[in-house]
Design a protein around this motif. Structure first.
Motif, PDB file in Angstrom:
ATOM      1  N   GLU A  26      22.680  95.299 -18.402  1.00 53.50           N
ATOM      2  CA  GLU A  26      23.260  96.410 -19.170  1.00 53.50           C
ATOM      3  C   GLU A  26      24.356  95.898 -20.102  1.00 53.50           C
ATOM      4  OE1 GLU A  26      24.186  99.248 -16.156  1.00 53.50           O
ATOM      5  OE2 GLU A  26      22.218 100.205 -16.345  1.00 53.50           O
ATOM      6  N   CYS A  27      25.142  94.968 -19.600  1.00 59.61           N
ATOM      7  CA  CYS A  27      26.208  94.382 -20.408  1.00 59.61           C
ATOM      8  C   CYS A  27      25.607  93.605 -21.591  1.00 59.61           C
ATOM      9  CB  CYS A  27      27.060  93.464 -19.530  1.00 59.61           C
ATOM     10  SG  CYS A  27      28.284  92.537 -20.417  1.00 59.61           S
ATOM     11  N   LEU A  28      24.524  92.879 -21.346  1.00 58.57           N
ATOM     12  CA  LEU A  28      23.879  92.115 -22.422  1.00 58.57           C
ATOM     13  C   LEU A  28      23.304  93.069 -23.474  1.00 58.57           C
ATOM     14  CD1 LEU A  28      22.098  89.401 -20.241  1.00 58.57           C
ATOM     15  CD2 LEU A  28      23.939  88.982 -21.889  1.00 58.57           C
ATOM     16  N   ARG A  29      22.832  94.210 -23.011  1.00 68.78           N
ATOM     17  CA  ARG A  29      22.293  95.191 -23.954  1.00 68.78           C
ATOM     18  C   ARG A  29      23.419  95.846 -24.768  1.00 68.78           C
ATOM     19  NH1 ARG A  29      18.676  99.930 -21.604  1.00 68.78           N
ATOM     20  NH2 ARG A  29      20.536 100.224 -20.352  1.00 68.78           N
ATOM     21  N   ARG A  30      24.460  96.225 -24.057  1.00 67.34           N
ATOM     22  CA  ARG A  30      25.554  96.961 -24.704  1.00 67.34           C
ATOM     23  C   ARG A  30      26.360  96.069 -25.639  1.00 67.34           C
ATOM     24  NH1 ARG A  30      28.025  98.335 -20.143  1.00 67.34           N
ATOM     25  NH2 ARG A  30      29.416  96.571 -20.393  1.00 67.34           N
ATOM     26  N   ASP A  31      26.698  94.876 -25.162  1.00 71.03           N
ATOM     27  CA  ASP A  31      27.670  94.063 -25.914  1.00 71.03           C
ATOM     28  C   ASP A  31      27.064  92.889 -26.669  1.00 71.03           C
ATOM     29  OD1 ASP A  31      29.538  95.746 -24.845  1.00 71.03           O
ATOM     30  OD2 ASP A  31      30.056  94.416 -23.181  1.00 71.03           O
ATOM     31  N   PHE A  32      25.823  92.546 -26.356  1.00 70.44           N
ATOM     32  CA  PHE A  32      25.254  91.349 -26.989  1.00 70.44           C
ATOM     33  C   PHE A  32      23.925  91.619 -27.705  1.00 70.44           C
ATOM     34  CE2 PHE A  32      28.097  89.873 -23.679  1.00 70.44           C
ATOM     35  CZ  PHE A  32      28.820  88.883 -24.329  1.00 70.44           C
ATOM     36  N   GLY A  33      23.589  92.896 -27.882  1.00 70.00           N
ATOM     37  CA  GLY A  33      22.428  93.252 -28.716  1.00 70.00           C
ATOM     38  C   GLY A  33      21.068  92.958 -28.107  1.00 70.00           C
ATOM     39  N   LEU A  34      21.011  92.747 -26.776  1.00 68.64           N
ATOM     40  CA  LEU A  34      19.707  92.480 -26.153  1.00 68.64           C
ATOM     41  C   LEU A  34      18.886  93.768 -26.148  1.00 68.64           C
ATOM     42  CD1 LEU A  34      18.007  90.360 -24.558  1.00 68.64           C
ATOM     43  CD2 LEU A  34      18.986  91.322 -22.471  1.00 68.64           C
ATOM     44  N   LYS A  35      17.674  93.677 -26.673  1.00 73.32           N
ATOM     45  CA  LYS A  35      16.845  94.885 -26.792  1.00 73.32           C
ATOM     46  C   LYS A  35      15.920  94.994 -25.576  1.00 73.32           C
ATOM     47  CE  LYS A  35      16.815  95.547 -31.765  1.00 73.32           C
ATOM     48  NZ  LYS A  35      17.731  94.473 -32.123  1.00 73.32           N
ATOM     49  N   ILE A  36      16.391  95.764 -24.587  1.00 76.43           N
ATOM     50  CA  ILE A  36      15.596  95.929 -23.361  1.00 76.43           C
ATOM     51  C   ILE A  36      15.683  97.357 -22.858  1.00 76.43           C
ATOM     52  CG2 ILE A  36      15.675  93.582 -22.410  1.00 76.43           C
ATOM     53  CD1 ILE A  36      18.116  94.686 -20.681  1.00 76.43           C
TER      54      ILE A  36
END
Ligand code: NAD
Length: 360
Positions: A26-36
Motif C-alpha cells: 500500500e505504501c509503494l502504491r501511495r508514495d512510490f507510484g506502483l500501479k497495483i
C-alpha cells in the motif's frame, strides 16, 4: 497498466506477516507510484474451516486472474488429523500445480549484520549469497503411481515414483542458466546420478544445455555431497539447480546458514513470469498470534515480486535497502535477536521497514 495481486494470508503467522506485506505494498502504491490492486482470499486451514476445501474454486480463480500471488503460510495442528488429500498443504501444492509454477527461486543471503545469528562460524558464512533454483511441479512429489498397498503376504508397502521428463528438466535448466548468467556465471547442478536413472537423465540434459551457455561454468554434484558442502564451505556456490525433493531439503539447509528461516523469501514462477511469492517458512503455530514472527522474509518476497513479475527493479532494490537499514539500526525480532540489539515485534519491524523505505 495496473497489476493485480492475489493476497492469500493462509494460517498461523501467515496472517500477521502478510498484513505487514500488504502495508508495504500500500505504501509503494501511495508514495512510490506502483500501479497495483490487491484482493484477498482464503487458502489452507482457513479455507477448510470456511468451505471444507484447502483451495476453494474462488481462490484458484483469483490466483489464475492475478499477475502475482502473495502467500503467507498454510497448515497447523488443528488440521493434522485430516486425510492427506484435504490437508492445508494440498492448497499450496494445488496452487503450484494449477498455476504451473515450475521454477522455485530461493535466495539464501546472509546479511552482514546477522553474521553472528548463524549457527556456523561467521567466517564460513559472512557474505553468503546463494540462489537455489528448485524444480517445483515434478519429481517424487507428483509422480504416479503412488500409495500404500497390501502385498499378497499381508505386509503393507508404501511407494512413490521419481519421474522427470526431458522437457521438464530442460525448462528448469534454462531458468537456472539464465539466472547464473545475470550473477557470477557459476551453476552447480545437484543430482544422484550414480544411483537414480531419473537424475542420470537430469545430468545428461544439464550437460547438453551447457553448450547453449558457454559463458556459464556448469558443475555437477551428488546431493549427499552438496548437503555436506553447504555446511562445510557454502560460499563455493553461486547458483544451484536441482529437482523438487532435493531442492526442498537443500534450500531449508541453506536457510539455516543465514541464521533464521524468518529472513528468506522465495518466488515460484511460470513460463511467462507470473509468480507466487512467499516466505520459505511455514505457519509457525508455536508463535502464531503473539506478534513475534519475523516479517522480513515476506517483505523480501514482495521485493522479489517487484523484480520478477512487476518489473520494478528499482523499487525492489529500495525495499532490500530498507530491510538492510533496519538491521543496521539494530531492530531484531526474537528469532534473530542477539545481545545489545533492540527487540521488536512483527508490527514494529514492519513499521520500521516502511519508515526506512522513505529514507532508502
Ligand atoms: P515452520 O517453518 O512453521 O516453523 C519452524 C520453526 O521456525 C518454528 O520454531 C517457528 O516458530 C520458526 N519460524 C518459522 N517462521 C518464523 C518467522 N517468520 N519468524 C520467527 N520464527 C519463525 O515449520 P513447521 O513447524 O515444521 O511447520 C508448521 C506448519 O507449517 C505445519 O503445518 C507445516 O505443514 C506448515 N508448513 C507450511 C509451509 C508453507 O506454507 N509454505 C512450509 C513449511 C511448513
Amino acid at each position: 497498466m495496473t497489476k493485480k495481486i492475489a493476497v492469500l494470508p493462509g494460517d498461523g503467522i501467515g496472517v500477521e506477516i502478510v498484513a505487514e506485506a500488504v502495508k508495504l505494498l500500500e505504501c509503494l502504491r501511495r508514495d512510490f507510484g506502483l500501479k497495483i490492486e490487491m484482493e484477498q482470499a482464503l487458502v489452507g486451514g482457513a479455507a477448510i474451516d470456511a468451505t471444507g476445501k484447502p483451495l476453494p474454486e474462488q481462490t484458484l480463480a483469483l490466483a489464475r486472474q492475478a499477475d502475482a500471488v502473495l502467500l503467507g503460510a498454510v497448515g497447523g495442528p488443528k488440521w493434522e488429523a485430516l486425510d492427506i488429500s484435504v490437508r492445508p498443504e494440498k492448497g499450496l501444492l494445488g496452487l503450484r500445480k494449477e498455476l504451473n509454477l515450475f521454477a522455485n527461486l530461493r535466495p539464501a543471503i546472509l546479511y552482514p549484520q546477522l553474521a553472528s545469528a548463524s549457527t556456523l562460524k561467521p567466517e564460513v558464512v559472512a557474505g553468503l549469497d546463494i540462489m537455489i533454483v528448485r524444480e517445483l511441479t515434478g519429481d517424487i512429489y507428483f509422480g504416479q503411481p503412488r500409495g500404500v498397498r497390501t502385498l499378497p503376504n499381508g505386509e503393507r508397502e508404501g511407494f512413490n515414483t521419481m519421474v522427470y521428463s526431458e522437457p521438464e528438466i530442460e525448462r528448469i535448466g534454462r531458468v537456472a542458466f539464465d539466472i547464473a548468467r545475470k550473477r557470477n556465471k557459476k551453476l552447480c547442478s545437484v543430482d544422484k546420478a550414480n544411483v537414480l536413472e531419473c537424475t542420470e537423465l537430469w545430468r545428461e540434459v544439464m550437460t547438453r544445455l551447457a553448450k547453449d551457455y558457454p559463458d556459464v561454468a556448469l558443475t555437477h554434484m551428488y546431493v549427499d555431497n552438496a548437503a555436506m558442502q553447504l555446511v562445510r564451505a557454502p560460499k563455493q556456490f553461486d547458483v544451484m539447480v536441482t529437482g523438487n525433493i532435493f531442492g526442498d531439503i537443500l534450500s531449508d539447509e541453506a536457510s539455516m546458514l543465514t541464521g533464521s528461516i524468518g529472513m528468506l523469501p522465495s518466488a515460484s514462477l511460470d513460463a511467462n513470469g507470473k509468480g507466487m511469492y512467499e516466505p520459505i517458512h511455514g505457519s509457525a503455530p508455536d508463535i502464531a498470534g503473539k506478534n513475534v514472527a519475523n516479517p522480513l522474509a515476506t517483505l523480501l518476497s514482495v521485493a522479489m515480486m517487484l523484480r520478477y513479475t512487476l518489473h520494478e527493479a528499482e523499487l525492489a532494490a529500495r525495499v532490500e535497502r530498507a530491510v538492510s537499514r533496519v538491521l543496521d539500526e539494530g531492530c531484531r525480532t526474537a528469532d534473530i535477536y542477539t545481545d545489545g540489539m533492540r527487540k521488536v515485534g512483527t508490527r514494529e519491524m514492519g513499521e520500521a521497514v516502511l519508515t526506512a523505505l522513505k529514507q532508502s
